[in-house]
Enzyme design. Structure first.
Site, PDB file in Angstrom:
ATOM      1  N   SER A  88       6.034   6.612   3.425  1.00 35.08           N
ATOM      2  CA  SER A  88       5.273   6.621   2.176  1.00 35.08           C
ATOM      3  C   SER A  88       6.181   6.872   0.970  1.00 35.08           C
ATOM      4  O   SER A  88       5.961   6.319  -0.116  1.00 35.08           O
ATOM      5  CB  SER A  88       4.191   7.715   2.239  1.00 35.08           C
ATOM      6  OG  SER A  88       3.408   7.701   1.078  1.00 35.08           O
ATOM      7  N   ALA A 116       0.846  -1.195   0.000  1.00 33.20           N
ATOM      8  CA  ALA A 116       0.000   0.000   0.000  1.00 33.20           C
ATOM      9  C   ALA A 116       0.880   1.243   0.000  1.00 33.20           C
ATOM     10  O   ALA A 116       1.932   1.276   0.650  1.00 33.20           O
ATOM     11  CB  ALA A 116      -0.916   0.014   1.221  1.00 33.20           C
ATOM     12  N   GLU A 117       0.422   2.267  -0.726  1.00 33.65           N
ATOM     13  CA  GLU A 117       1.229   3.470  -0.900  1.00 33.65           C
ATOM     14  C   GLU A 117       1.497   4.224   0.398  1.00 33.65           C
ATOM     15  O   GLU A 117       2.418   5.034   0.460  1.00 33.65           O
ATOM     16  CB  GLU A 117       0.541   4.445  -1.865  1.00 33.65           C
ATOM     17  CG  GLU A 117       0.292   3.918  -3.259  1.00 33.65           C
ATOM     18  CD  GLU A 117      -1.106   3.362  -3.411  1.00 33.65           C
ATOM     19  OE1 GLU A 117      -1.862   3.889  -4.233  1.00 33.65           O
ATOM     20  OE2 GLU A 117      -1.436   2.374  -2.694  1.00 33.65           O
ATOM     21  N   ASN A 118       0.671   3.999   1.417  1.00 33.42           N
ATOM     22  CA  ASN A 118       0.903   4.716   2.667  1.00 33.42           C
ATOM     23  C   ASN A 118       1.997   4.074   3.521  1.00 33.42           C
ATOM     24  O   ASN A 118       2.300   4.567   4.599  1.00 33.42           O
ATOM     25  CB  ASN A 118      -0.398   4.866   3.474  1.00 33.42           C
ATOM     26  CG  ASN A 118      -1.060   3.541   3.783  1.00 33.42           C
ATOM     27  OD1 ASN A 118      -0.996   2.613   2.988  1.00 33.42           O
ATOM     28  ND2 ASN A 118      -1.717   3.447   4.918  1.00 33.42           N
TER      29      ASN A 118
END
Length: 221
Positions: free
Chosen positions: A88, A49-51
């Site tokens: 991130s 996930a990008e976070n």
């Protein structure tokens, strides 16, 4: 018309066939988030996930959700054994280096050349493009899951996208409620067809041109 739960699950199940052990996979919000449910138990796939998470597991029941754990869309998640957290910027670095094997995302439109439009409808408020532009440009395989037509009955598979593009010539496969299309240098090829549809019905509902695979696979919903 919205997509019923049965169709959503059918598309997620077909997309799961494109994932194999050891892959690093990024899932968009919506139907793509159902894909892990159709992987074998004990699989060795790491979801990104990008976070800043590598190793997302299933979505928890509401009462078991940890308010500190969410995916890039802000939805609660759990993590699997061996998961890791990162900044991130590092998560985006993984994408830009081409380390993500597969990304599965939704779309507003896809052209027959594999152009993707999935981040904005002009005049509508949106939260932003998220990681869609990086993922579309840099993931090794880009799979789109979407309704074949929009709520007005218009084809979402087009000769040319009319909405602002996320990225050009980036889509490798499109899975809709009618069938599965592979994007080749020569254009679209219908490789799988869902019962009870016929190729003629798919042609009627598709603005884009497509060829039909010699070995067309018939899928049950």
């Amino acid at each position: 018309m919205g997509m019923g739960d049965g169709i959503r699950q059918t598309l997620a199940k077909r997309a799961a066939e494109e994932i194999s052990d050891g892959m690093l996979v990024n899932l968009g919000i919506g139907i793509p988030s159902l894909v892990p449910d159709y992987l074998p138990k004990g699989h060795n796939v790491m979801f990104h996930a990008e976070n800043g998470i590598v190793g997302i597991s299933h979505s928890p029941p509401y009462e078991e959700a940890d308010e500190h754990l969410c995916n890039a869309g802000g939805y609660p998640i759990t993590v699997k054994s061996g998961a890791s957290y990162c900044d991130s910027a590092v998560a985006f670095g993984m994408i830009r280096r081409g380390l993500v094997d597969v990304t599965i995302l939704g779309a507003l439109q896809v052209s027959e050349a594999g152009d993707l439009a999935n981040w904005i409808v002009p005049g509508k408020r949106v939260p932003g493009m998220g990681g869609a532009m990086e993922l579309a440009a840099k993931a090794n395989k880009v799979i789109v899951l979407m309704n074949h037509t929009d709520k007005n009955g218009q084809s979402k598979l087009l000769k040319t996208c009319t909405l602002p593009l996320t990225a050009k010539r980036c889509v490798h496969m499109v899975i809709t409620d009618l069938g599965v299309f592979s994007v080749r240098e020569t254009g679209l090829i219908l490789t799988d067809l869902y019962e009870p549809y016929t190729v003629e019905e798919v042609r009627k509902r598709t603005e884009a041109s497509f060829d039909v695979a010699e070995q067309l696979r018939i899928l049950q919903k």
